[in-house]
Design a protein around this motif. Structure first.
Motif, PDB file in Angstrom:
ATOM      1  N   TYR A  24     147.399  44.727 -14.810  1.00  0.00           N
ATOM      2  CA  TYR A  24     147.249  45.328 -13.481  1.00  0.00           C
ATOM      3  C   TYR A  24     148.568  45.476 -12.730  1.00  0.00           C
ATOM      4  N   GLN A 104     141.678  45.961  -5.594  1.00  0.00           N
ATOM      5  CA  GLN A 104     141.189  44.687  -5.066  1.00  0.00           C
ATOM      6  C   GLN A 104     139.954  44.232  -5.850  1.00  0.00           C
ATOM      7  N   ALA A 105     139.017  45.137  -6.093  1.00  0.00           N
ATOM      8  CA  ALA A 105     137.797  44.796  -6.839  1.00  0.00           C
ATOM      9  C   ALA A 105     138.121  44.409  -8.274  1.00  0.00           C
ATOM     10  N   GLN A 106     139.054  45.107  -8.890  1.00  0.00           N
ATOM     11  CA  GLN A 106     139.451  44.773 -10.261  1.00  0.00           C
ATOM     12  C   GLN A 106     140.074  43.382 -10.322  1.00  0.00           C
ATOM     13  N   GLU A 108     139.611  40.901  -8.138  1.00  0.00           N
ATOM     14  CA  GLU A 108     138.576  39.904  -7.864  1.00  0.00           C
ATOM     15  C   GLU A 108     137.778  39.604  -9.126  1.00  0.00           C
ATOM     16  N   GLN A 109     137.435  40.651  -9.865  1.00  0.00           N
ATOM     17  CA  GLN A 109     136.687  40.458 -11.109  1.00  0.00           C
ATOM     18  C   GLN A 109     137.531  39.710 -12.126  1.00  0.00           C
ATOM     19  N   TRP A 110     138.814  40.056 -12.241  1.00  0.00           N
ATOM     20  CA  TRP A 110     139.685  39.395 -13.198  1.00  0.00           C
ATOM     21  C   TRP A 110     139.795  37.905 -12.888  1.00  0.00           C
ATOM     22  N   TYR A 111     140.046  37.571 -11.609  1.00  0.00           N
ATOM     23  CA  TYR A 111     140.190  36.165 -11.223  1.00  0.00           C
ATOM     24  C   TYR A 111     138.887  35.407 -11.446  1.00  0.00           C
ATOM     25  N   GLU A 112     137.754  36.063 -11.199  1.00  0.00           N
ATOM     26  CA  GLU A 112     136.452  35.422 -11.418  1.00  0.00           C
ATOM     27  C   GLU A 112     136.243  35.129 -12.899  1.00  0.00           C
ATOM     28  N   GLU A 113     136.574  36.097 -13.746  1.00  0.00           N
ATOM     29  CA  GLU A 113     136.408  35.917 -15.189  1.00  0.00           C
ATOM     30  C   GLU A 113     137.360  34.870 -15.734  1.00  0.00           C
ATOM     31  N   GLU A 114     138.567  34.825 -15.198  1.00  0.00           N
ATOM     32  CA  GLU A 114     139.570  33.873 -15.667  1.00  0.00           C
ATOM     33  C   GLU A 114     139.382  32.485 -15.060  1.00  0.00           C
TER      34      GLU A 114
END
Length: 116
Positions: A24, A104-106, A108-114
């Motif tokens: 990103y 921002q949404a991407q 947020e999803q990345w941090y949630e998955e990681e």
């Protein structure tokens, strides 16, 4: 561990170091370039000042304690907040906000998955 990349932004004599997931970092640099290109077209009285992306790198060791690394999500959240506060009537600000919010949404999803 996930690979991170660093986007270095400059505003005057100040540098901002933003830690981004590798996939990103380019998006943040491209978004920054677009925002800097478009910000002069805004007519609102309160427009945030933006740093300019000047470099990206894979590793970063800061040697001065006064310097800090900002997480990509924190940086993009601040950017979204600054741009959503603009009261623009002439320029289609929603297109810039859409780009900011998409990244921002991407993130947020990345941090949630990681789990970071």
């Amino acid at each position: 561990m996930s690979h991170m990349r660093y986007v270095i932004l400059q505003q005057g004599s100040n540098l901002v170091f933003v830690e981004m997931p590798r996939d990103y970092a380019y998006q943040l640099s491209a978004l920054n370039l677009r925002l800097n290109k478009e910000i002069d077209k805004l007519t609102a009285s309160e427009i945030p000042s933006l740093p300019r992306a000047i470099a990206e790198c894979d590793q970063l060791d800061l040697l001065q304690e006064s310097l800090q690394i900002t997480s990509g999500l924190d940086y993009i959240n601040g950017l979204e907040s600054a741009f959503s506060a603009i009261r623009e009537e002439n320029y289609p600000l929603i297109s810039l906000l859409t780009e900011i919010r998409a990244l921002q949404a991407q993130l947020e999803q990345w941090y949630e998955e990681e789990g970071a």
